[in-house]
Motif scaffolding. Sequence first.
Motif, short mmCIF file in Angstrom:
data_model
loop_
_atom_site.label_atom_id
_atom_site.label_comp_id
_atom_site.label_asym_id
_atom_site.label_seq_id
_atom_site.Cartn_x
_atom_site.Cartn_y
_atom_site.Cartn_z
N UNK A 126 0.78 -1.03 -0.28
CA UNK A 126 0.31 -0.29 0.16
C UNK A 126 1.01 1.49 -0.08
N UNK A 127 2.22 0.57 0.40
CA UNK A 127 2.72 2.57 0.65
C UNK A 127 3.39 2.67 -0.43
N UNK A 128 4.06 1.44 -1.52
CA UNK A 128 4.58 1.65 -2.53
C UNK A 128 3.05 2.47 -3.45
N UNK A 129 2.21 1.95 -3.84
CA UNK A 129 1.20 2.10 -4.23
C UNK A 129 0.90 3.94 -4.32
N UNK A 130 1.08 4.01 -2.73
CA UNK A 130 0.61 5.74 -2.89
C UNK A 130 2.54 6.01 -3.15
N UNK A 131 3.15 5.58 -3.09
CA UNK A 131 4.29 6.53 -3.60
C UNK A 131 3.94 6.45 -5.36
N UNK A 132 2.95 5.46 -6.22
CA UNK A 132 3.42 5.20 -7.28
C UNK A 132 2.55 5.91 -8.00
N UNK A 133 1.20 6.41 -6.74
CA UNK A 133 0.54 7.78 -7.55
C UNK A 133 0.91 9.06 -6.86
N UNK A 134 1.83 9.34 -6.07
CA UNK A 134 2.31 10.89 -5.77
C UNK A 134 3.25 10.81 -7.54
N UNK A 135 3.98 10.11 -8.01
CA UNK A 135 5.22 10.07 -8.92
C UNK A 135 5.07 9.75 -10.27
N UNK A 136 3.65 8.67 -10.42
CA UNK A 136 3.62 8.08 -11.95
C UNK A 136 2.60 8.74 -12.54
N UNK A 137 1.49 8.36 -13.12
CA UNK A 137 1.00 9.02 -14.08
C UNK A 137 -0.71 9.37 -13.83
N UNK A 138 -0.32 9.97 -12.91
CA UNK A 138 -1.55 10.68 -12.54
C UNK A 138 -1.58 12.13 -12.43
N UNK A 140 -1.50 14.92 -9.98
CA UNK A 140 -0.24 14.70 -9.10
C UNK A 140 1.42 14.29 -9.74
N UNK A 141 1.14 13.16 -10.36
CA UNK A 141 2.94 12.66 -10.61
C UNK A 141 3.41 13.43 -11.56
N UNK A 142 2.17 14.12 -12.53
CA UNK A 142 2.80 14.45 -13.26
C UNK A 142 3.48 16.56 -13.20
N UNK A 143 2.71 17.07 -11.85
CA UNK A 143 3.25 18.04 -11.27
C UNK A 143 4.15 18.00 -10.34
N UNK A 144 4.50 16.47 -9.90
CA UNK A 144 5.69 16.23 -9.75
C UNK A 144 6.44 16.11 -10.27
#
Length: 348
Positions: A126-138, A140-144
């Motif tokens: 679940x932590x891995x999923x959180x980090x993927x959401x924060x930095x990936x193809x979302x 938030x991830x695009x802005x990051x």
Amino acid sequence: MRSIWVGELRENAHVEGVFLVSDVEVKTARDGSAYVRMKLQDRTGAVEAIRWRASDFEQQAARTSDYLRITGRVDTYQGRLQVTLDHLAPVTEGVDPRDFLPVAPRPVEEMGRELGSHIRRVRNARVRQLLEMATGDTEVGRMFREAPAAVRVHHAYLGGLLEHTLSVVKMAEAVASHYGDLNRDLLIAGAVLHDIGKTREYVWSRRIAHSDAGLLMGHIPQGVLIANELIDAIPGFEEDWRMLLTHIIVSHHGSLEYGSPRVPMFPEAVAIHYIEDLDSKMHLMRREMAISAARGEAGRWTAHVKWLDRALFLGVPPEDWDEDGATAMLPGDEQDPGRRSFFTGEEE
């Protein structure tokens, strides 16, 4: 395709093109005429410019426009390049901000892949999923991946937040390896999320600046909001993990004096505070030393650095400098032309 970049300007060159404008000042010359001083910028750098005998229209255009189309010539004033303008006019469309804002020296896609390799090693699913959401193809991830890490101080360019975060993650890996009893997943997650609020603290469509929310709240409260919004979308995310990650975000500046409402209260939080501070200060120091070298300033000290409240010493020898003043060629040195030279002054 631009006809010329700021970084390509040379004395006596003719300049024509569109530039981002800032630091505009309208002044009065000795003969009573108005002139305009300003800074022209693109992603390769910035240069001072002046328009003598500026018309009312030109004064207004310089004051109110983000971009100006200019013609002029390059000369030297007080040892630095300056553009003397013959014409300027506002530009309101057809510009790509990426041509005008500074960008990270390393490609964003490359840094993103490297960061992803660290995230994939996080064991807690679940932590891995959180980090993927924060930095990936979302969103938030695009802005990051696009965001700067600051307006002026450290990593103040597009992709700067990703560059800073990746550096903190890599140091967190080293800390986890050295202190084997620390929780690696927590260190990596804290490193990734500590500055996530900067995706809302800054805007960068035309220039890097604070958003309204950034001025009113700053990136720490924004980071808490973003992290918890993402966590809320993950079924079964453990509340203890939410609490620990939130604490790392709110404490990573170390003290109330520097904007953190709580001091770090467990080892992983302490580690994130110190390594993220180390990375920001090392980036700032190396940048100021590079600027000093680029200006050709003699001596073994930089000028006073406002953000650090000190001058920086340039006389530290390279790693392979021996007692006789000779350097040893080590394997791989021939592929490292970027090795910096520290001795910029005359021999004593």
